[in-house]
Design an enzyme around this catalytic site. Sequence first.
Site, PDB file in Angstrom:
ATOM      1  N   LYS A   1       4.381  -5.534 -37.447  1.00 44.70           N
ATOM      2  CA  LYS A   1       4.791  -6.344 -38.586  1.00 44.70           C
ATOM      3  C   LYS A   1       6.218  -6.856 -38.456  1.00 44.70           C
ATOM      4  O   LYS A   1       6.700  -7.573 -39.330  1.00 44.70           O
ATOM      5  CB  LYS A   1       4.662  -5.540 -39.879  1.00 44.70           C
ATOM      6  CG  LYS A   1       3.230  -5.104 -40.173  1.00 44.70           C
ATOM      7  CD  LYS A   1       3.167  -4.338 -41.479  1.00 44.70           C
ATOM      8  CE  LYS A   1       1.775  -3.840 -41.757  1.00 44.70           C
ATOM      9  NZ  LYS A   1       1.685  -3.124 -43.044  1.00 44.70           N
TER      10      LYS A   1
ATOM     11  N   PRO B   1       1.667  -9.575 -45.365  1.00 46.09           N
ATOM     12  CA  PRO B   1       1.469 -10.065 -43.992  1.00 46.09           C
ATOM     13  C   PRO B   1       1.313  -8.900 -43.018  1.00 46.09           C
ATOM     14  O   PRO B   1       2.128  -7.985 -43.010  1.00 46.09           O
ATOM     15  CB  PRO B   1       2.750 -10.861 -43.724  1.00 46.09           C
ATOM     16  CG  PRO B   1       3.250 -11.251 -45.087  1.00 46.09           C
ATOM     17  CD  PRO B   1       2.884 -10.112 -45.972  1.00 46.09           C
ATOM     18  N   GLU B   2       0.241  -8.963 -42.221  1.00 44.52           N
ATOM     19  CA  GLU B   2      -0.027  -7.910 -41.242  1.00 44.52           C
ATOM     20  C   GLU B   2       0.078  -8.483 -39.846  1.00 44.52           C
ATOM     21  O   GLU B   2       0.735  -9.522 -39.638  1.00 44.52           O
ATOM     22  CB  GLU B   2      -1.381  -7.280 -41.542  1.00 44.52           C
ATOM     23  CG  GLU B   2      -1.447  -6.692 -42.951  1.00 44.52           C
ATOM     24  CD  GLU B   2      -2.797  -6.075 -43.291  1.00 44.52           C
ATOM     25  OE1 GLU B   2      -3.525  -5.682 -42.373  1.00 44.52           O
ATOM     26  OE2 GLU B   2      -3.127  -6.003 -44.494  1.00 44.52           O
TER      27      GLU B   2
END
Length: 1267
Positions: free
Chosen positions: A62, A2-3
């Site tokens: 993040k 996940p970014e």
Amino acid sequence: MPEIGEVARVVHYLKKHLVGKTIASVIAQEDAIVYGKVGTSASAFQNAMTGKKVVDARQQGKYFWLEMESPPHPLMHLGMSGWIKFSNDDSAYYRPKKGQESEWPPRYCKFVLKVKEDPDCEVAFVDARRLARIRLVDAKGEDMRKTTPLKENGPDPVIDPDVLTVAWLTKKLRSKRVPVKALLLDQANISGIGNWVGDEIMYQARLHPEQYSNTFSDAQVKQLHDAMIYVCKTAVETLADSEKFPEDWLMRHRWDKGKKNGGKLPNGAKITFLKVGGRTSAVVPSVQKKTGAVAGDVEDTNGTEESDEDVKPKKKGTKRTKAAATSEDEEGDVEEEEEKPKKKATKRKKETVKAEDVEEEEEKPKANTGRGRKKAVKDEPAKETEVQEGAVVNGEDSRGRRRSDPGAINSDRRRGARHPRSPLPNHIGPHRPTMQPLQSKEASLFRSVVKFYESKQYKKGLKAAEQILRKVPDHGDTQAMKALILNSTGQTDEAFALAKLALRNDMKSHVCWHVYGLLWRSQKNYEEAIKAYKMALRIESDSQNILRDLALLQIQMRDYQGYIESRSSMLKARAQLRQNWTALAIAHHLAGNYKSAEHVLTTFENTLKNPMPKGDLEHSEAVLYKNTLIAESGETERALEHLQGIMKDNLDRTAVLELQAKYLLELGKTEEAEKAYRALLARNNEYREYYDGLEKALGLDRSDPSSHDTLKAIYDSYAAKNERLDAPRRIPLDFLKGDAFREAADKYLRRMLNKGVPSTFPNIKALYADPEKKAIIEELALGYTSEKSMNGSTSGGANGKVSDRFEQSVLSFLAQHYNFHMSRDLDKAMEYADRLIEMDPKSVDYNQLRARIWKHYGNTQKASEIIEHARALDEKDRYINTKCAKYQLRNNENEAALNTMSKFTRNETVGGPLGDLHDMQCMWFLLEDGDAYLRQRELGLALKRFTAIADIFEIWHDDQFDFHSFSLRKGQIRAYVDMVRWEDHLRDHPFFTRAAISAIKIYLKLADNPGLSGSSPSDKRLEDMDPVERKRAQKKAKKEQLEKEKAEAERKALAAKKAVPTGDGEVKKEDPDPKGITLVQTKEPLEASLKFLKPLLEFSPKNIEAQNLGFEVYSRRGKWLLALRCLHQAQALDAEDPKSHEQFVRLQLFLNDTKDISPKVLEAIKQVVPDKLSPAKLKERNESYGEKHAQSVPHLLSTHAVRLLLDQNVQGQVEADTQKLLDLPSITIEQALKALDYLDLWGSDAKTKEAYRSAASKKWPEATIFL
């Protein structure tokens, strides 16, 4: 992974379903990694969240967090595969696997939050790989971004557009020289950009990801900035839904690799995949052109590589060696897996991913740990370093060609090695343009060189290095590696020559400088090694390996300021390691900066938002160490308060209680101190220091008779608690007097003698310093011999066994009593010993006692024979075997003693039993062996033994290297500090003092009589024989020598066959100078003596004999100021010292006779010796000194020596007066032997010495040492 867009999606759903609601309940799954790695726990999270209202959900890159109505706030990171799921909504940005959609609670959940309000909703945090992190931050909601780890991360492209401007980006890019994509992925620079976002930014900006960051024009930087803002905003606005991304985005087509018509854009442009900064990068070569210097760490994952420049494609299938260059005292970094579809396995070995070892790169930027091992923790590439044009990155130069990589050198020490071979640095720095870089074949060979060096296959390593150097003769790194191997094989000179050549060929290679430092360190020239390390750091300032090696040398050299600087740099580079904080605190502590040391530890504790587990030994030790710091700074009151705060949870309960009692006593809180010491005595009632503390807390003084009754009552109360206790029964004997002492001593002696305790006499002999107590003890012991218990009716038992034991115990006690020097009567002692042997002729102890009495008679031969008999009675007793060897050495039976010791040694190694004793560092034997040879005037062998003692202490000093890093890793801080302080005074040990004094005396003899170095004691004895006897003796000596040489040759051959490797895997070498001939034939004996004298004066300044020897050495060397200082120190220690008296006269004679003395020296001498004394005045002074000490043999010997100094014509009278000293009643055998040494010093003839020996033998008829 996940970014920025995926995290924005999570925040969106949290605001939709959770913000504004109250958390009714929390179910948290304990996880020592997800929670524990960041200092919290599931239970702490559950307690902090339950019942609180969620005010907001926010994001930075993040990271995302929930702002609660009150602190603490949960701060989260999704790691590689973490996600937030909702029971009433689908938050996924991809289609989950079949069967997972309806499962609740979901698998791998770390917590589940249930809201109180309607509609019902549960929120779950899931993470299969356990790479996510959940922590609690105790700060105001508006200050969250000012706390760790958010403050260490760079600006967010979406929420910080006012910070991330074109000017800011330009400055950031041009301040570093790393691949531009690597810079974007580093969360310390910019938050939120991961692998796919980075590729999209580079594609939209039309820039190549491997181009160096400082090579872009202003227009290209503007393109990059605009693309970054555009891509990140789009990803956030679409909530990372790829179906909503623009059609021309690379993201929509990069995953078609391997499919039909895959790997291409809709316009037909081909997508290639490269390895940049350790991450797979999608690149469109037709669009993304290289317009400047590029990094050389590109790897074509398709097997081919398209390039618009003249860069050769890499050969497919080339194996690479996995790097192992990890610090032995730092945590290793773990390579992270790619997030989108997994690659097929290549020939290159993959590193195993362990979730426990993965750390968050966003929290603290990490330094690169090795070129051969590409570090890619989460989205952060290796930490960039500033290098110049042509620098090597990840093992290739800027032209894409491979260069050598010694970064994989293992840092593990060889077992038994004195200095650990540190790993070489991780990058090879800038090299000279004229130097030929290595091609792939030579690069592979170089990796083999490193491998062979690590595995100690030195011959193969040298062969591989030669192959490289035949192709690239001036390759500095290969020459440096070859130098390391040569040094390991003992070719030190060749190694240094080659290392210097390597530096000339590549002066800017930090590897060459590092190797040069390692070579100097192996020679124990730490100053030069430090210089070399500092040069290496100037080239590669971020190398943790070089920095660590430098720090180790600085603490070894006690360069505390330098150590503080090095440890500060290491802390900045790796602040997540507790040992770096601890090491910096220790550096300040040892430098005397107590406040700074405490501040460092406090700062670290403030980063721990949640308490450490109670069973954490390292933390327990650290807080106790902090407490000792506060106490050492003089703030005892604050130390006590701090101790009371940590007392409950500290694991070292005894240490805490001892410190508490000590602080209370120092602060005058006597009632509390009394309770504390009584609590300690309840734990250990045999420890005398606790009794001493209790006495002080009660205000009792042993020297005050009025306190004796109270003291006696206290000790009686403790003695009554346990019949087996000794301390409370023995201690009162120290302060009781008169009848009270007699009563207590009688009870104590009867109790011990009835039990037959062998240590009874050693336990009470300290009382003999008081003549009254000595007389009482003697009277009591003699009285026991006439009691009925001696005849079999003791009250201690009815079967007669106790009676026999009591009788023998009494006789043994009396024998030891009369053998003791303060109550010596050897005839009586022998009488009791004979009675004991009659009762038990096979008793080892009784025979040993008899041997000791003969030793005090001076009959070393008889003592040796009896102790040998005692040894034969129990051949498995190591103690009596050792005692036997010692007595044999006292009788100058060196070979017999060695044979005795061989019964308990391995006799297979080179050197036989003596070699084993050296390996075991059996110093008592080496000392006694050296003294025996010195008495026999075998100066070479004696000097060999004393030098071995000095070498052992040098080994102990060097062994600190093992603990500078080990103790920090294990958290044994207080023990480590104690060890360092003990090492600072290592050479004040009695063994070193004794060996040094004897060695200096030998060197003084060699300086005064150089002929001694080339002759043997037998030569002097032969001169006194008539021709016939001399010839016969020479023939016999020759025969004995031949037999000895033959036996020695056979022994060496046998030892060579049985030779076994030492701890480091190497076969022990034969000593090239076993008899010390090289040592004794030194041309500068006075210079050689300084090896012993300097540490002796430094660490044993209160040893008056050391000061006397200092005067002798320095006066002979013409260093009169140093000699004067030694004389002054000796007189300060004892104004009446006999040797100092003699040396004072010699100094006066020097001042009277020397005209060439320097005026400055003369002026300095006058400040200590203001007046010159004439010979007549000196004579008067000497006579007065003799009259003052008319009954002291040492003082009278000194006056005789001074008489001879002042007038050589009185030698005959002086010799006669010396012999008359034997008539003094106070003279001892040792003093008589000292007088014999004076006769040797004065050059007395054989007749005079024989007359003295004869007179001494008459005085001590049993003694053999005068024969």
